[in-house]
Each structure stands twice: as C-alpha cells, then as structure tokens.
Motif scaffolding. Structure first.
Motif, short mmCIF file in Angstrom:
data_model
loop_
_atom_site.label_atom_id
_atom_site.label_comp_id
_atom_site.label_asym_id
_atom_site.label_seq_id
_atom_site.Cartn_x
_atom_site.Cartn_y
_atom_site.Cartn_z
N VAL A 451 5.61 53.84 29.75
CA VAL A 451 5.56 52.33 29.82
C VAL A 451 7.05 51.88 29.53
N VAL A 452 7.14 50.68 30.01
CA VAL A 452 8.70 49.87 29.98
C VAL A 452 8.46 48.45 29.56
N LYS A 453 9.22 48.10 28.61
CA LYS A 453 9.47 46.71 28.15
C LYS A 453 10.47 46.00 28.96
N VAL A 454 10.18 44.96 29.80
CA VAL A 454 11.39 44.16 30.65
C VAL A 454 11.12 42.48 30.27
N ALA A 455 12.32 42.46 30.12
CA ALA A 455 12.56 40.79 29.67
C ALA A 455 12.95 40.34 31.30
N ILE A 456 12.42 39.14 31.50
CA ILE A 456 12.67 38.45 32.79
C ILE A 456 13.11 36.95 32.57
#
Length: 702
Positions: A451-456
């Motif tokens: 899983v990945v944690k992505v800030a947009i």
C-alpha cells in the motif's frame, strides 16, 4: 467502531439513497407544469394540487434535506445538475403525496405498526433496506448489522441528523406502502375477457400476403405542391389533439463569448505548480503542505493498487518514497503528488474498540488518560469485552463486547484505520478521532499487499481576470449595438454564431450549449417576444446575450405557432391529392395491381407474411393505415388509393393465413393482463394528475 463509523461515515450515503428512492417506487412520469401560470398565487405558494397550496417553506425544507442527502451519497459539492435533479425530485414527492392523499384517505388505506415493523426488521423488509444492508452477491441481509444500526438509532439523542433522516425515511416508506396498496387495488380491477384474448392472438398470428404499388411523395417536386392557408387549416383542425402543450415553453437565440481559461492562463498555473512541486520535495510536513496549498483537502491515507487514477497509480507503486510526480492535468486541475510512504500491510482487520466521549470525561486529555487506564487493566488480565460493555459509548458494539467485525481499507475513518492496519495482532492502541477517544484491540489481520500513502496538491485551471474581462467587454460591446431588430445583423457583422435554445421550460437549468442557464431561462420567462436581454449573463466559462424568439403557451397551440413544424406533413397532404387522382385514373378498368403499376410507371411489389400487430412493409417503414386497410379488405380486389406515411398505395390481397385455433385462452389473457398491469401505474397517475389540476409556480422562486 463498526456501527459508530459505519453510521457516521456510511449511513448518510445509504439513507440518502433510501430516502431518494423509496417514495419514488410509485411516482411515474413528470408532473405537468403550468408554466404560463407561474406568476400567480401568494408570495409563499410554490404550487397547488387538488386546490391545496404547497408552500415554498415546505418545499425549501425538503429540498435542502434532499440536496444534503444527495451530497452525502455522491461525496460531491452541490452542482447545478445535482440541484436541478433534487428540485424535480422534491417537487414530485410533494405533488405525489398530495395527489394520492385524498384517494388513500377516501378508501381508508392504512399501514399499521406491525406492518411498518415488518418492513424495517421483519420478514418482509423494504427493498431499499435490503439493498442497504444486503450482500449484493447473495442478496442476504446482514441482520446483525441492521440490528446494530437500529439499536444505535434508538440510543441517539433527539436532533441527531441520522435519527431525523431515518424518521423521514420511515414516514416516506409508509406513504409509499399506502400508494402501493392503492395501485394494487386498481390493478386487481383490471380484467381481460376471452374476446380480448382472441383478438390479440389473431393480431399477432394471422398472416396476410398481398401485392402493392406506391407513388412516393418524393416523386412530386416541392415546387409543384405549395400548401394554401386552407390546407394548413384543414390539417391543423384534423390533428389539433397533437398540438396540446403540457406546459408553457419559450425559445430564445443567443450569442456566447468564451471566458474559459486560455492557454496563457493554463501556462501561468502550471508555472505556479512547477514551483510548488519543488517546494513539495523538500517539505517536512506533507500533511500541512497539502492543507496550506491544495484546493481539495484530501486526508493522507494508505491506498491499495488500483485505487489511484491509472497514470498516478503506476508511478506511485513503482517509485521510491519522496518521489514527486507532476504537475499533470486531472479533472480540470493541475495536480502534483508525493509518495509519502510505502509498506506491506494487511488487506483486512478484525478489531474491537471502546469509545470514550471527551465531553463527558472532562476533555480529550482526561479521556485519553482513562483509555490508558483501561488499557493497563486489560494488559493486567481484565476482560476487554466486559470493560467495553461498561464504558464504551458506542452501545451497538458494546453489546457485543466492543467487536466491530472484519473490515477492509476505506471502511473506517483515517485515524482509526491507520491504527488498525499499522499495528499488529494483539496490540492495544489508543487513538483520537472526531468521534472521541478509542481504545482499539486488534484481534486479527488477514492478507498482505503493498500500500502507498500519497499526498496530492491540486489547483483548478481557471481563467484569469484579464481573460474574463476581455470576454465580458466583447459581450457588452455586442449588447450596446443592439436595437429593436438588428440582432442578426450585429452578430453577422461581428462574426458571431447565433445559437438557438428550443422549447425551454420554466424550470430548465440547462439548454443545448448552456450548462448553467437558469439566469437566462428566468429572463426569458419575464420577457416578451422579440426582446433582447438588457444584461450580460455570466454562465461559468462564457458570457451570453439572448433574444426571445417564440412563446408557446400551455394548452392547444395556435396554428401560427405550429405552422413551421407541420409544413412537411401539409405539403405531403397536397401531394397526396395529386397522387390519389393519378392512381384513381390508373385503376379505372384495371383488374390487377400489376396493371395499375404499369400505367403509373411504378412496380408491383409482393409482400408475404405480414401480421396486424407489426404493420411494417419491408423496405419501407411502419404503414399503419395501409396495413389496417389490407386486413379489412376482401380477396383479389384492387383497392382504392390509400394515403400512407411513405406515399399513396394501391394493393390487392392474395390470401389470409389463419392461425391454429386458440386453445389456451387463459395463458393469452395472462400475457395481456401482464402488459396492461405494466402500463397501469402510468395511466393511474396520469389520470389522477389531470384531475388534480396541478399548478407549478416554482419558476417564481427558483
């Protein structure tokens, strides 16, 4: 967290869906609006049904609730399209209630307490409850989840939004059930006799073989068939029923000036985002950076493969932590994304929790301290389940010892989800969320995937003030050159395209080419034919100047209004007279269709196996009048000319092939009955609607 999080995070969406559809199980069609009457009535009367006023206050209250529900369901802000749909839905709810109320009261139709309970939690659940709490694959209802939800509702405080929504749903469910009973009574009164069954059977199975010749309307040039005023009047009088206008409509022409973001505007925003991308790479607090710079404040959560949009998903799952991707365009915005973290984590978690309310514990700090104390007691051997029953404010899960069941990513609020998925089996974790302080026990974890944690960070691509001002000034310049009748001339001189919005209703929110046209529509219904707008309408990315060209009042439209639309049909009537005369002359002394065809220079065409129920002549189209005449004709006789849709026909019947005798009239009756029942709801509601004299004044207010 199961019922608490499920209720708070999910049930709003489910209830919105339930409330939005439950009453509409019996609403059929669109209620006739009386556009020409919309300026009448008191200042607070938005409509009238059966002589009973519908107040604007009642309408607005329900509209606000419906919009709120639909926003919760869709997870989106209120758009013009969503608002327009909610307006129609709200109006139809109020109208349908009023229309059916008198009929239901007259017949004494009721829904009892036991029947209501049965629809909510008994054996005969309301279909929308089944959909909300059922497994889509099996159709089985999760009774435990439903019961937890109902238990939590009973313990909710007065004024709780979820409780109010549920009460509204139950009330509307009861009204829908009454309406269902009413329509069932009407349906049960429908009857098909043996003669109906026999006629229908023959219409679908009796065959006819015949030969025809036809003279097409296209065989006469339009210049040789110019309709007179008498021709128009005759056609209009014969077809007047077709020209009944259910509601007033208006047609306007307009010119639009593009105010959307230019290439230069887009380049400026991209430059800004390029700079932000550099800052994003060195940012120490990614969450704070998103909150400060993003248009859309998205929480930072772990996502599985496939949950991000495709191009971003590919990059984020194949890059190193800290990678910044973008700017890239997505849904009308420039976006930049940063890979904050990656990990391999469970696919699902089974957990329990004890929820503490900071308001009753003396504040967040004291609630956290109490949770820590409970954690130590459990670590010392106390039963988590017993402490949950005693201390948890989530009564639904407390009754089960705090158990929440098994859930996947995205089912819980971010703080709770992070604690449950980032910990390990057997952990006791204290976290704080918007709902209180949780003591979470991780009972089990299953599966394993990256899983990945992505800030947009996003920024909409919008027009600059300079771009908008330039478009507005062009529109003002165009409008300033208008006088009584030079709209076309000024548009042509300035190289502008004139577009037309045809037959717009008083409540329309959009037209062809105008997505958010409410301002223009309101102006059109206050204007007179020939007026042009005395203002420039700002419609999102364009400025509009309009001219009203036609008004079609409610009721039977006059000849001068419908004349353009019937011109082709009237011209065919004129041509038909000439073709009929030609075929009558050719038929004199003729003993076969072949002889008639030879005289008029046409062909005789044989047709096989035509049935009355499907009156299509191969190679042409549906010819109802011709096929009807064929089935009413004798054998081997040259018919008189018959005016059809394609041209004028002469035919001769070779033979009829009768079907086998009808041996199962019961089955035939059932088939016809079923088709009739399917139409019944429409017919019932239309009949009641016509009788109710519905008046729609919403355009005065919205």
């Amino acid at each position: 967290m199961g019922i608490m999080s499920y209720l708070r995070e999910r049930m709003g969406k489910i209830l919105a869906f339930v409330i939005g559809l439950a009453l509409f199980a019996f609403i059929v069609g669109e209620v006739v609006k009386s556009g020409g009457q919309f300026m009448r009535g008191s200042a607070n009367t938005i409509g009238e049904v059966n002589g009973q006023d519908i107040s604007n206050d009642d309408y607005q209250k329900r509209l606000d609730q419906n919009v709120k529900n639909m926003q919760q369901q869709s997870g989106q802000a209120a758009s013009p399209q969503l608002t327009a749909y909610a307006q129609e839905m709200t109006w139809n709810q109020l109208v349908s209630q009023n229309i059916l109320q008198k009929e239901i009261e007259k017949l004494g139709i009721v829904v009892g307490v036991d029947e209501t309970k049965d629809m909510v939690q008994g054996k005969n659940l309301n279909p929308q409850i089944v959909q909300a709490f059922g497994d889509p694959k099996t159709g089985e209802v999760d009774r435990a989840r439903l019961n937890m939800f109902l238990t939590n509702l009973r313990s909710a405080k007065p004024g709780d939004p979820m409780k109010e929504q549920w009460t509204a749903f139950v009330e509307q469910m009861i009204e829908a059930k009454k309406a269902e009973k009413y329509t069932a009574l009407v349906r049960n009164g429908l009857y098909i006799n043996s003669l109906d069954a026999k006629d229908d059977y023959e219409a679908r199975n009796k065959l006819v073989n015949f030969k025809y010749t036809v003279l097409d309307y296209a065989s006469i040039p339009d210049s040789k068939a110019v309709p007179t005023d008498a021709d128009y009047s005759a056609y209009y009088d014969a077809h007047k029923a077709q020209f009944k206008n259910a509601q007033e409509t208006r047609t306007f022409e307009y010119v639009a000036f593009n105010a959307a973001a230019s290439a230069a505007d887009s380049a400026v925003i991209k430059t800004q985002m390029d700079k932000l991308a550099g800052d994003f790479k060195t940012a120490k607090d990614d969450s704070a950076f998103v909150q400060m710079n993003a248009e859309t404040k998205r929480p930072l959560t772990y996502t599985r493969k496939g949950q991000l949009e495709p191009k971003l998903d590919t990059v984020m799952f194949s890059s190193a932590v800290g990678t910044v991707y973008g700017p890239f365009v997505s849904n009308g915005s420039y976006e930049i994304a940063k890979l904050v973290d990656t990990r391999v984590g469970p696919d699902s978690v089974k957990a329990s929790h004890i929820l503490l309310n900071p308001a009753t514990e003396g504040g967040v700090d004291k609630a956290v301290a109490k949770a820590d104390s409970l954690k130590k007691l459990i670590q010392g051997g106390k039963s988590f389940a017993e402490l949950a029953k005693t201390f948890s404010t989530d009564k639904g899960s407390a009754e089960k010892g705090g158990e929440l069941g098994t859930f996947g990513r995205g089912a819980m609020i971010p703080a709770f989800e992070d604690a449950a998925f980032n910990g390990h089996k057997g952990d006791l974790v204290v976290v704080t969320s918007q709902f209180g302080v949780h003591l979470i026990q991780i009972n089990d974890q299953k599966g394993s995937s990256k899983v990945v944690k992505v800030a947009i960070v996003d920024k909409p691509i919008q027009a600059s003030n300079a771009t908008q001002s330039a478009a507005y000034n062009k529109a003002r310049s165009f409008m300033s050159n208008l006088n009584g009748g030079n709209f076309d001339e000024v548009a042509k001189k300035q190289g502008l395209q004139i577009k037309t919005a045809n037959d717009v209703t008083a409540m329309a929110t959009s037209t062809m080419g105008l997505d958010n046209a409410r301002k223009v529509v309101k102006w059109a219904f206050d204007a007179e034919k020939g007026d042009f707008s005395d203002q420039v309408f700002d419609l999102e990315n364009q400025y509009v100047v309009a001219r009203l060209t036609q008004i079609k009042p409610e009721g039977t439209l006059p000849l001068d209004v419908v004349k353009p639309q019937i011109e082709a049909a009237v011209r065919n009537e004129v041509k038909a007279k000439q073709l009929i005369a030609k075929l009558e002359l050719a038929s004199n002394g003729a003993s076969s269709v072949d002889q008639v065809a030879q005289k008029v220079g046409a062909q005789a065409v044989p047709v096989q196996n035509i049935v009355f129920a499907n009156p299509v002549i191969p190679g042409l189209a549906a010819e109802y009048k011709v096929i009807g005449s064929v089935f009413g004709s004798g054998l081997h006789k040259v018919s008189k000319p018959v005016q059809g849709e394609h041209g004028v026909f002469v035919f001769s019947v070779d033979n009829f092939v009768n079907p086998a005798p009808l041996t199962n009239a019961v089955r035939e009756k059932q088939q016809i009955q079923q088709m009739l029942v399917q139409r019944a709801d429409n017919l019932i509601f239309d009949a009641l609607k016509d009788k109710a004299n519905v008046k729609d004044n919403r355009a005065k207010f919205l």
